[in-house]
Design a protein around this motif. Structure first.
Motif, mmCIF file in Angstrom:
data_model
loop_
_atom_site.group_PDB
_atom_site.id
_atom_site.type_symbol
_atom_site.label_atom_id
_atom_site.label_comp_id
_atom_site.label_asym_id
_atom_site.label_seq_id
_atom_site.Cartn_x
_atom_site.Cartn_y
_atom_site.Cartn_z
ATOM 1 N N THR A 109 0.833 -1.203 0.000
ATOM 2 C CA THR A 109 0.000 0.000 0.000
ATOM 3 C C THR A 109 0.866 1.251 0.000
ATOM 4 O OG1 THR A 109 -1.761 -1.161 1.218
ATOM 5 C CG2 THR A 109 -1.787 1.252 1.280
ATOM 6 N N THR A 112 2.703 2.574 -3.207
ATOM 7 C CA THR A 112 1.869 3.210 -4.233
ATOM 8 C C THR A 112 1.741 4.707 -3.988
ATOM 9 O OG1 THR A 112 -0.234 2.939 -3.039
ATOM 10 C CG2 THR A 112 0.497 1.095 -4.433
ATOM 11 N N GLU A 114 0.147 5.765 -1.201
ATOM 12 C CA GLU A 114 -0.931 5.870 -0.213
ATOM 13 C C GLU A 114 -0.321 5.865 1.184
ATOM 14 O OE1 GLU A 114 -4.136 6.671 1.367
ATOM 15 O OE2 GLU A 114 -4.455 6.152 -0.743
ATOM 16 N N ARG A 115 -0.872 6.680 2.083
ATOM 17 C CA ARG A 115 -0.329 6.752 3.451
ATOM 18 C C ARG A 115 -1.367 6.392 4.509
ATOM 19 N NH1 ARG A 115 3.450 6.369 1.044
ATOM 20 N NH2 ARG A 115 5.377 7.604 0.964
#
Length: 309
Positions: A109, A112, A114-115
């Motif tokens: 995740t 990509t 995204e955090r």
């Protein structure tokens, strides 16, 4: 044992999971048979792994015994190396996944860009396998079939899957169990990287159920060399069933529609069995003793154990 077909006194239900056969007794007890089936990407693979069930059941028994001062657990007895008898609880419909390091699904995740994972914000500037500043809880829904799904704390409470009061208690138990697991791992020269817990309830009492800190439910790194590997960008040596997933991916299988499970040769099956035994001995510090039990003898021993409860 690939599968079981016991006829037990007081049996009121039977459920065949991905790797476990579960018998309900008088709606009060559960007999969990940990088979030698193996799953990956939520798919049960076509061939069993000898002694895998014994490894998982015995690791779980040791870890549950070592943490019963933190939270009550469901276990009443273990009459066979791959069988546990315990309390039947009303199961919470979520799994409590806790992560100490940025790896696996969290890393996939993160890379990509995204955090946010399950409502939890992950800090910038981390590399794969780095420690989080503090462990994070990233729960999932429990799927009897198909894939578990990520879900946030807020969604769980808003959807009424777990009450706010119970969920807050689950979080406390989860972090305390993870801390105990990390301490036990450190004594063995290991790092407990991530794991998952399942909980149930009887009356007002919450119990930890199923297995904990096993190589199927958890990921471990070797502590020796960890810092140097991180500094040099080298993959960590790990203890988990990740090696099975990696073998499948290398052979073109990730559980997606239309993909075929690659051939599991006798040599591969033996190597996986040997690896599970190695995992047992590294995680517990105990010598693994293989025990094979005939089906008829297994049933009689389970019945005798039930009569004593």
């Amino acid at each position: 044992m690939l599968e079981s077909s016991f006829k037990l006194p007081g049996q009121t239900a039977f459920y065949k999971g991905k790797v476990r056969d579960v018998y309900t007794i008088d709606d009060r007890l559960m007999v969990m048979v940990v088979s030698d089936r193996i799953s990956a990407f939520d798919v049960v693979l076509p061939r069993p792994i000898p002694f895998k069930g014994q490894v998982l059941n015995q690791v779980a028994a040791i870890m549950l015994e070592a943490s019963k001062d933190i939270v009550p657990n469901w276990v009443k007895s273990s009459p066979l190396p791959n069988v546990t008898i315990g309390l039947k609880c009303e199961t919470f419909p979520v799994e409590m996944v806790v992560r100490g390091n940025l790896t696996g699904h969290a890393w996939r995740t993160y890379k990509t860009g995204e955090r946010v994972l399950c409502g939890v914000t992950m800090p910038d500037g981390l590399k794969e396998n780095d420690f989080f500043p503090t462990p994070i809880i990233t729960p999932t829904t429990k799927a009897h079939e198909g894939h578990d799904e990520d879900i946030s704390r807020e969604e769980i409470i808003a959807q009424g899957l777990v009450s706010k009061e119970d969920y807050e208690q689950l979080e406390k138990y989860t972090l305390a169990l993870f801390e105990r697991g990390k301490e036990m791992a450190a004594e063995r020269g290991l790092i407990l990287v991530d794991t998952k817990y399942e909980f149930g309830k009887i009356g007002d009492t919450i119990y930890v159920i199923d297995e904990i800190h096993t190589p199927d439910s958890s990921r471990y790194f070797y502590a020796e060399g960890y810092e140097e590997n991180q500094k040099n960008g080298v993959q960590q040596k790990q203890l988990s069933k990740e090696f099975v997933r990696e073998w499948l991916m290398a052979n073109g299988f990730q559980g997606k529609d239309g993909q075929q499970v690659p051939e599991m040769t006798d040599e591969f099956i033996q190597s996986v069995s040997d690896r599970y035994i190695e995992l047992f001995e590294n995680i517990t510090g105990q010598k693994f003793v293989k025990e094979e039990v005939a089906a008829a003898d297994a049933e009689s021993r389970i019945i005798a154990a039930l009569k004593s409860l």
